[in-house]
Design a protein around this motif. Structure first.
Motif, mmCIF file in Angstrom:
data_model
loop_
_atom_site.group_PDB
_atom_site.id
_atom_site.type_symbol
_atom_site.label_atom_id
_atom_site.label_comp_id
_atom_site.label_asym_id
_atom_site.label_seq_id
_atom_site.Cartn_x
_atom_site.Cartn_y
_atom_site.Cartn_z
ATOM 1 N N UNK A 1 0.733 -1.149 0.136
ATOM 2 C CA UNK A 1 0.061 0.041 -0.262
ATOM 3 C C UNK A 1 1.094 1.070 -0.002
ATOM 4 N N UNK A 2 1.976 1.187 0.606
ATOM 5 C CA UNK A 2 2.940 2.261 0.468
ATOM 6 C C UNK A 2 3.367 2.561 -1.093
ATOM 7 N N UNK A 3 3.389 1.505 -1.708
ATOM 8 C CA UNK A 3 3.608 1.901 -3.226
ATOM 9 C C UNK A 3 2.702 2.747 -4.173
ATOM 10 N N UNK A 4 1.468 2.582 -3.373
ATOM 11 C CA UNK A 4 0.265 3.418 -3.990
ATOM 12 C C UNK A 4 0.862 4.851 -3.792
ATOM 13 N N UNK A 5 1.549 5.378 -2.936
ATOM 14 C CA UNK A 5 1.789 6.667 -2.924
ATOM 15 C C UNK A 5 3.081 6.852 -2.234
ATOM 16 N N UNK B 1 -5.040 -0.733 6.290
ATOM 17 C CA UNK B 1 -3.691 -0.441 5.502
ATOM 18 C C UNK B 1 -4.245 0.448 4.152
ATOM 19 N N UNK B 2 -5.517 -0.037 3.602
ATOM 20 C CA UNK B 2 -5.902 0.502 2.533
ATOM 21 C C UNK B 2 -6.372 1.959 2.719
ATOM 22 N N UNK C 1 -15.175 -9.793 -4.060
ATOM 23 C CA UNK C 1 -14.099 -8.745 -3.846
ATOM 24 C C UNK C 1 -13.763 -7.820 -5.146
ATOM 25 N N UNK C 2 -13.767 -8.684 -6.359
ATOM 26 C CA UNK C 2 -13.486 -7.875 -7.763
ATOM 27 C C UNK C 2 -14.752 -6.930 -7.974
ATOM 28 N N UNK C 3 -16.026 -7.282 -7.446
ATOM 29 C CA UNK C 3 -16.842 -6.261 -7.696
ATOM 30 C C UNK C 3 -16.783 -5.074 -6.710
ATOM 31 N N UNK C 4 -16.451 -5.372 -5.524
ATOM 32 C CA UNK C 4 -16.444 -4.287 -4.657
ATOM 33 C C UNK C 4 -15.319 -3.130 -5.107
ATOM 34 N N UNK C 5 -14.312 -3.593 -5.555
ATOM 35 C CA UNK C 5 -13.149 -2.667 -5.584
ATOM 36 C C UNK C 5 -13.392 -1.813 -6.762
ATOM 37 N N UNK C 6 -14.356 -2.165 -7.810
ATOM 38 C CA UNK C 6 -14.708 -1.489 -8.900
ATOM 39 C C UNK C 6 -15.297 -0.055 -8.419
ATOM 40 N N UNK C 7 -15.500 -0.017 -7.166
ATOM 41 C CA UNK C 7 -16.573 1.012 -6.751
ATOM 42 C C UNK C 7 -15.378 2.182 -5.923
ATOM 43 N N UNK C 8 -14.293 2.066 -5.670
ATOM 44 C CA UNK C 8 -13.461 2.626 -5.007
ATOM 45 C C UNK C 8 -12.276 3.173 -6.142
ATOM 46 N N UNK C 9 -11.850 4.351 -5.751
ATOM 47 C CA UNK C 9 -10.551 4.932 -6.773
ATOM 48 C C UNK C 9 -9.221 3.927 -6.741
ATOM 49 N N UNK C 10 -8.537 4.312 -7.720
ATOM 50 C CA UNK C 10 -7.384 3.395 -7.900
ATOM 51 C C UNK C 10 -7.738 1.884 -8.163
#
Length: 342
Positions: free
Chosen positions: A52-56, A204-205, A276-285
Motif C-alpha cells: 500500500x505504500x507503493x500506492x503513494x 492499510x488501504x 471482492x472484484x465487484x467491490x473494488x470497482x467502486x473505489x478509486x485506484x
C-alpha cells in the motif's frame, strides 16, 4: 512491483530490523521470545502490507513505518494469545486495546499487560503504539477515515478475544458475536464473517486513502465497503485454507473446517473472490486493489503447503483455473521470492 522491490521492501525490512533489535532487549523472556518470533516468522505480513505504500511513494516515509508498526503489534499479540499462559478474555481484550489506541492519535497509553503475569517489555509495545499514533497524526486526511479504521480495529480485537479463549467455548462465543455483528455482512456464514474481521488490509488501504487531504467521511465509508467484507474475507480464508493440516495438528481453530465438503468450501471462496472484484470497482485506484486480489490468490495458492495437502491442492487448482495474466504473474513472482529471498 518495481516500486515495491526498489523502495518499499528495503524500507520495510529496515524498519523491521529496528523493531527486531528492540525486541531482543525485552527483559521478560516470554515476551522477548514471542516478540522476536512474531517478526522472524511473519515478516511477509509487513512486506505484503507494504504494497500500500507503493500506492503513494511520496508518503512512504509515513506509510511504511505506520504499516510495519501496526502489523507488528498484530503479529506480536497474535503470538502472545496463541501461545498464551492465559485463557482470560479480559487479558486478550486489554492487549488488543493497544491496536485501538494505536489508530487513535490522542489516546492515552495503558498498562496493556495488567492482566497477565508477563509484564516487563521495556516499553516495546508502547513504542509501537506511539509510532502508529505519531504517523497517523501526520496523514492529512486521517480525521475523515479514523472512525472507519477504528471500527475495523475494534472488530479485529473482538475476533482475537473470542478466537483465543478456551477451545470448548470459542465456537459458541464466535457464533454469538456473529449474531450481534453479522448484520454488516448478512450473506456471509459466521466463519466467513469472522475471517473478514481478521484482516488488517482494510486498515492499510484506509491509511493510504488518508494521504489525500480532500478525503471525506463519505469517501472513507465507501472505501471501507470496498474492502470489508470481501477482500478482507478472501485474505483470511486463503490463509486458513493452506493452514488446515497445521491447525489440525496444533488443535487451532480453522475457519475452513466448517463446510460440509471441499466443493462447498470452493464455491464459497469463489463467491467471495467475485464479491471482492465487484467491490473494488467502486473505489478509486481500482487497478491497485484488483492487483491486491490477484496477488492474494497467487501468494497463498503458490505456497508449498498447498502441494502437501491433497484436498487443498484440488481446491487450489480449481481457483487458479482460467487465471488472468496478473494472477499468473504474481504466482510466478511469489515462487521466485520464496526461492531466492527466504
Amino acid at each position: 512491483m518495481s516500486r515495491v522491490y526498489k523502495y518499499v521492501l528495503p524500507e520495510v525490512r529496515q524498519s523491521l530490523d529496528v523493531w527486531r533489535q528492540r525486541a531482543k532487549d525485552i527483559p521478560d523472556p516470554e515476551l522477548r521470545r514471542q516478540a522476536i518470533a512474531s517478526i522472524d516468522t511473519k515478516q511477509f505480513h509487513c512486506e505484503g502490507g507494504g504494497v500500500y505504500a507503493a500506492g503513494n511513494l511520496s508518503m512512504r516515509h509515513i506509510l511504511v513505518p505506520l504499516i510495519v508498526a501496526y502489523q507488528t503489534i498484530s503479529d506480536y499479540l497474535d503470538n502472545l494469545c496463541d501461545r498464551s499462559t492465559s485463557l482470560d478474555p479480559d487479558d486478550f481484550r486489554l492487549l488488543h486495546q493497544s491496536m485501538l489506541d494505536a489508530v487513535t492519535p490522542d489516546a492515552e497509553l495503558r498498562d496493556y499487560y495488567a492482566l497477565r503475569s508477563e509484564k516487563d517489555d521495556a516499553g516495546y509495545l508502547h513504542s509501537l503504539v506511539r509510532t502508529c499514533q505519531s504517523m497517523t497524526a501526520r496523514l492529512p486526511g486521517y480525521a475523515a477515515a479514523q472512525e472507519e479504521i477504528r471500527e475495523l480495529s475494534r472488530l479485529y480485537g473482538d475476533l482475537q478475544v473470542y478466537k483465543h479463549i478456551d477451545p470448548s467455548l470459542r465456537e459458541n462465543a464466535l457464533k454469538t458475536w456473529w449474531e450481534q455483528e453479522g448484520f454488516r455482512a448478512p450473506h456471509l456464514y459466521w466463519n466467513e464473517f469472522a475471517a473478514a474481521t481478521g484482516s488488517t488490509l482494510g486498515i492499510f488501504m484506509l491509511f493510504l486513502a488518508s494521504c489525500d487531504p480532500a478525503l471525506t467521511r463519505k469517501d472513507a465509508a465507501a472505501m471501507r465497503a470496498g474492502y470489508f467484507p470481501h477482500v478482507c474475507g478472501l485474505h483470511i480464508m486463503l490463509d486458513y485454507l493452506i493452514d488446515q493440516d497445521e491447525d489440525r495438528e496444533g488443535g487451532d481453530l480453522n475457519f475452513c473446517n466448517y463446510y460440509e465438503s471441499a466443493d462447498a468450501m470452493l464455491g464459497r471462496i469463489a463467491s467471495i473472490v467475485e464479491g471482492a472484484r465487484s467491490d473494488v470497482r467502486q473505489i478509486p485506484d481500482t487497478p491497485l486493489h484488483r492487483m491486491v486480489i490477484e496477488g492474494l490468490l497467487a501468494l497463498y495458492l503458490s505456497d508449498p503447503k498447498v502441494s502437501e495437502q491433497s484436498e487443498v491442492k484440488k481446491v487450489s487448482r480449481k481457483l487458479m483455473k482460467g487465471s488472468p495474466l496478473t494472477r499468473l504473474f504474481f504466482f510466478a513472482n511469489s515462487r521466485w521470492i520464496r526461492k531466492h529471498l527466504y
